[in-house]
Design a protein around this motif. Structure first.
Motif, short mmCIF file in Angstrom:
data_model
loop_
_atom_site.label_atom_id
_atom_site.label_comp_id
_atom_site.label_asym_id
_atom_site.label_seq_id
_atom_site.Cartn_x
_atom_site.Cartn_y
_atom_site.Cartn_z
N ALA A 90 0.84 -1.21 0.00
CA ALA A 90 0.00 0.00 0.00
C ALA A 90 0.87 1.25 0.00
O ALA A 90 0.60 2.21 -0.75
CB ALA A 90 -0.92 0.00 1.21
N PHE A 91 1.91 1.26 0.83
CA PHE A 91 2.81 2.42 0.87
C PHE A 91 3.49 2.62 -0.48
O PHE A 91 3.53 3.74 -1.01
CB PHE A 91 3.85 2.22 1.97
CG PHE A 91 4.87 3.33 2.02
CD1 PHE A 91 4.56 4.55 2.59
CD2 PHE A 91 6.14 3.14 1.49
CE1 PHE A 91 5.50 5.58 2.63
CE2 PHE A 91 7.09 4.17 1.52
CZ PHE A 91 6.77 5.39 2.10
N LEU A 92 4.01 1.53 -1.05
CA LEU A 92 4.69 1.63 -2.34
C LEU A 92 3.73 2.10 -3.42
O LEU A 92 4.08 2.96 -4.25
CB LEU A 92 5.26 0.25 -2.70
CG LEU A 92 6.11 0.18 -3.98
CD1 LEU A 92 7.34 1.06 -3.85
CD2 LEU A 92 6.52 -1.28 -4.26
N LEU A 93 2.51 1.57 -3.42
CA LEU A 93 1.51 1.98 -4.41
C LEU A 93 1.17 3.47 -4.27
O LEU A 93 1.05 4.18 -5.27
CB LEU A 93 0.23 1.15 -4.24
CG LEU A 93 0.12 -0.13 -5.05
CD1 LEU A 93 -1.15 -0.87 -4.67
CD2 LEU A 93 0.14 0.18 -6.54
N GLY A 94 0.98 3.91 -3.02
CA GLY A 94 0.65 5.32 -2.80
C GLY A 94 1.71 6.24 -3.35
O GLY A 94 1.40 7.25 -4.00
N VAL A 95 2.98 5.89 -3.13
CA VAL A 95 4.08 6.72 -3.63
C VAL A 95 4.13 6.70 -5.15
O VAL A 95 4.22 7.74 -5.82
CB VAL A 95 5.43 6.23 -3.04
CG1 VAL A 95 6.60 6.98 -3.68
CG2 VAL A 95 5.45 6.44 -1.53
N ILE A 96 4.06 5.49 -5.74
CA ILE A 96 4.18 5.34 -7.20
C ILE A 96 3.05 6.05 -7.93
O ILE A 96 3.28 6.79 -8.88
CB ILE A 96 4.19 3.84 -7.57
CG1 ILE A 96 5.51 3.21 -7.13
CG2 ILE A 96 4.01 3.66 -9.07
CD1 ILE A 96 5.57 1.71 -7.35
N VAL A 97 1.81 5.82 -7.48
CA VAL A 97 0.66 6.40 -8.18
C VAL A 97 0.64 7.91 -8.04
O VAL A 97 0.24 8.63 -8.96
CB VAL A 97 -0.66 5.78 -7.65
CG1 VAL A 97 -1.86 6.42 -8.32
CG2 VAL A 97 -0.69 4.29 -7.92
N THR A 98 1.10 8.43 -6.90
CA THR A 98 1.12 9.89 -6.72
C THR A 98 2.16 10.54 -7.60
O THR A 98 1.92 11.60 -8.20
CB THR A 98 1.39 10.24 -5.25
OG1 THR A 98 0.41 9.60 -4.42
CG2 THR A 98 1.31 11.74 -5.02
N ILE A 99 3.34 9.93 -7.69
CA ILE A 99 4.36 10.45 -8.61
C ILE A 99 3.83 10.45 -10.04
O ILE A 99 4.18 11.32 -10.85
CB ILE A 99 5.66 9.61 -8.51
CG1 ILE A 99 6.30 9.82 -7.14
CG2 ILE A 99 6.64 9.97 -9.62
CD1 ILE A 99 7.52 8.95 -6.88
N ALA A 100 2.95 9.49 -10.34
CA ALA A 100 2.37 9.39 -11.69
C ALA A 100 1.27 10.41 -11.95
O ALA A 100 0.79 10.51 -13.07
CB ALA A 100 1.80 7.99 -11.91
N GLU A 101 0.88 11.19 -10.93
CA GLU A 101 -0.21 12.15 -11.10
C GLU A 101 0.30 13.40 -11.82
O GLU A 101 1.13 14.14 -11.29
CB GLU A 101 -0.78 12.53 -9.73
CG GLU A 101 -2.05 13.34 -9.80
CD GLU A 101 -3.15 12.61 -10.57
OE1 GLU A 101 -3.58 13.17 -11.59
OE2 GLU A 101 -3.54 11.52 -10.16
N VAL A 123 5.23 14.96 -0.98
CA VAL A 123 3.80 14.74 -1.15
C VAL A 123 3.51 13.26 -1.38
O VAL A 123 2.55 12.69 -0.82
CB VAL A 123 3.26 15.59 -2.33
CG1 VAL A 123 1.84 15.19 -2.68
CG2 VAL A 123 3.31 17.07 -1.97
N SER A 124 4.33 12.60 -2.19
CA SER A 124 4.14 11.18 -2.48
C SER A 124 4.28 10.33 -1.22
O SER A 124 3.51 9.39 -0.99
CB SER A 124 5.14 10.71 -3.53
OG SER A 124 4.97 11.43 -4.73
N LEU A 125 5.27 10.65 -0.38
CA LEU A 125 5.44 9.92 0.88
C LEU A 125 4.23 10.13 1.79
O LEU A 125 3.78 9.21 2.47
CB LEU A 125 6.72 10.39 1.58
CG LEU A 125 8.04 9.97 0.93
CD1 LEU A 125 9.22 10.65 1.62
CD2 LEU A 125 8.21 8.46 0.97
N GLY A 126 3.70 11.37 1.77
CA GLY A 126 2.50 11.65 2.57
C GLY A 126 1.31 10.81 2.13
O GLY A 126 0.60 10.24 2.96
N VAL A 127 1.12 10.70 0.82
CA VAL A 127 0.02 9.89 0.29
C VAL A 127 0.24 8.42 0.64
O VAL A 127 -0.68 7.70 1.04
CB VAL A 127 -0.13 10.06 -1.23
CG1 VAL A 127 -1.16 9.09 -1.79
CG2 VAL A 127 -0.55 11.49 -1.56
N GLY A 128 1.49 7.94 0.48
CA GLY A 128 1.80 6.55 0.78
C GLY A 128 1.48 6.20 2.23
O GLY A 128 0.85 5.18 2.52
#
Length: 510
Positions: A90-101, A123-128
């Motif tokens: 979940a953490f990895l997905l949150g970071v990856i998908v946010t960077i992709a935004e 921001v990506s770490l925060g979402v993750g």
């Protein structure tokens, strides 16, 4: 004779219905009280065509690829019953998908004194982190309301220690990071995770992921604001295109398209690679399912390239120029009701809103219809856009609106059914997408520039306002339904009550 996919025809009709009202409003303004140059108008019209075609491909691609991918990954994680695996992925997905935004890239370039990559990673770490919290909340059935109260309480405490230049941008960050890339994937992931639970509240708890993931970026940018304490907050408007003929108009868009082809490719690559590895190691989907997902990813890619090119090259300069022209007139305050009218229709053109509305309708078995969701969102965005235009013209601090707005939303959460609260807070992040970040933000910036205001403190915050008002309007919708249910009027049975007729696993299937 060329055969066109019936689904594409359906999506084209939906996209046209969403974008045409905005085009009509802008044309009426340009031909009456807000004269603009032919260059700006032509760019806007070409951009509108690209936005329609882009929406058509994206919405179909999201249905075929992003939503199934999220559900498959979420379902597999819960079946593994390994908490460490769920939290880590979940953490990895949150970071990856946010960077992709894509919208995050735009915001990063506008924040003064903070390196772009520093902001994006924070921001990506925060979402993750908050995606992990959101998924654990679903697994353990933790109520959403206490988490929201704590998170937003922390946000408003931090806001008093953050430089004024960072307040509006921090709240904007929460909106732009939950856009067309993240919403389909994260919402589907929540449905997959919720499927492991057997209690009746599981379907309600499948919502709320976007709500919590929207808080992480706000806190991250506020902490950055405290650490960096920028000395300069200069921001310049985007250049207004000057076109001599049709060939130059074509070149303007053709020059920009390769930029977005590369940008979206780099954004989607981590998501595709992650899913590819997950498919090889764990999922092992059938050939037909995998083929459908791959075709959907291609549609998503084409749609995002066309949509963002049209929005950034055509809509953004038009919004900025229109704001300058109208705010420079003696009737500048007419921009407030006009902004409300544009806001009412522009939310229908947000790609992620379509995904949310239909997923809500399916999960709740029609308890909250896509039509009623759209109406409530439109009303909310109309109010928020009017407030944003008022701020741009007068410079009223953003906290004067955000604090009472979120306080009212929290109070309503104690009154309305839980699912309306979860959907409302999800809607806030979803409604503030690329159309808001381009056209509405540029409209606000143009108006602020014309009256000599501070672009960073007064023009920014449009996304934040758009993210706040749905929290109130969707919950008011829930309050109305609750009152009707309690009164027991004939023919006005509360649709949500119909879920009781279904077993919990049937709810998830729906």
């Amino acid at each position: 004779m060329i055969h066109i996919n019936p689904k594409l025809k359906e999506k084209f009709a939906e996209a046209t219905d969403a974008v045409l009202p905005i085009v009509a409003i802008v044309l009426v303004l340009c031909l009456t009280i807000a004269p603009v140059s032919p260059s700006v108008l032509l760019c806007f019209l070409v951009g509108a065509v690209m936005v329609v075609i882009g929406m058509m491909f994206f919405t179909l691609g999201a249905e075929m690829a992003m939503t199934p991918m999220g559900e498959k990954v979420g379902s597999y994680l819960t079946k593994s019953k390994k908490l460490w695996l769920i939290a880590g992925v979940a953490f990895l997905l949150g970071v990856i998908v946010t960077i992709a935004e894509p919208d995050l890239q735009v915001l990063a370039s506008q924040v003064p004194s903070v390196p772009n990559m520093t902001l994006i990673l924070a921001v990506s770490l925060g979402v993750g982190l908050f995606l992990v919290v959101a998924l654990l909340r679903i697994l353990f059935g933790i109520p959403l309301r206490p988490l929201l109260i704590f998170c937003y309480g922390l946000v408003f405490v931090l806001s008093y220690f953050v430089p004024e230049e960072f307040r509006a941008i921090a709240f904007d960050a929460g909106g732009v990071t939950t856009g067309p890339m993240t919403v389909p994937f994260i919402m589907a992931l929540g449905v997959g995770i919720a499927s492991i639970r057997s209690d009746r509240g599981a379907s309600d708890d499948s919502f709320g992921l976007v709500a919590l993931c929207s808080v992480g970026p706000v806190i991250a940018v506020m902490i950055l604001g405290i650490l960096y304490s920028p000395e300069s907050s200069d921001y310049t408007l985007s250049a207004v295109p000057v076109i001599g003929d049709s060939v130059e108009l074509t070149k303007l868009f053709l020059i920009e398209i390769p930029t977005y082809i590369k940008e979206i490719a780099m954004s989607m690559l981590p998501v595709v690679l992650f899913f590819g590895v997950f498919e090889i190691l764990a999922l092992h989907l059938t050939g037909r399912t995998l083929k459908k997902i791959l075709v959907g990813l291609v549609y998503t890619y084409i749609g995002l390239v066309l949509f963002l090119t049209g929005a950034n090259v055509g809509f953004m300069p038009a919004g900025s120029y229109l704001g300058q022209v109208m705010a420079g007139q003696s009737y500048r305050y007419l921009l407030i009701p006009i902004g409300a009218l544009i806001g009412y229709f522009i939310v229908k053109a947000e790609p992620a809103v379509y995904v949310l509305n239909h997923q809500v309708e399916e999960i709740t078995n029609g308890a909250i219809s896509a039509e009623s969701m759209g109406r409530s969102l439109s009303l909310g965005i109309a109010v928020s856009t009017a407030i944003a235009m008022l701020r741009a013209l007068t410079g009223i601090p953003i906290l004067y609106f955000l604090i009472p707005g979120y306080a009212l939303a929290i109070v309503l959460s104690f009154i309305v059914p839980n699912i309306f609260t979860a959907v409302a807070f999800d809607s806030g992040g979803v409604a503030s997408g690329p159309m808001t970040a381009t056209f509405l933000l540029s409209l606000s910036q143009g108006a602020c520039y014309a009256v000599g205001g501070n672009l960073v403190t007064d023009a920014f915050g449009v996304v934040a306002m758009v993210a706040m008002t749905p929290l109130i309007t969707i919950q008011i919708q829930g309050l109305v339904y609750k009152i009707r249910l309690n009164r027991g009027k004939t023919g006005e049975t509360f649709a949500y009550d119909g879920l009781a007729a279904y077993a919990d696993d049937a709810i998830i299937e729906l």
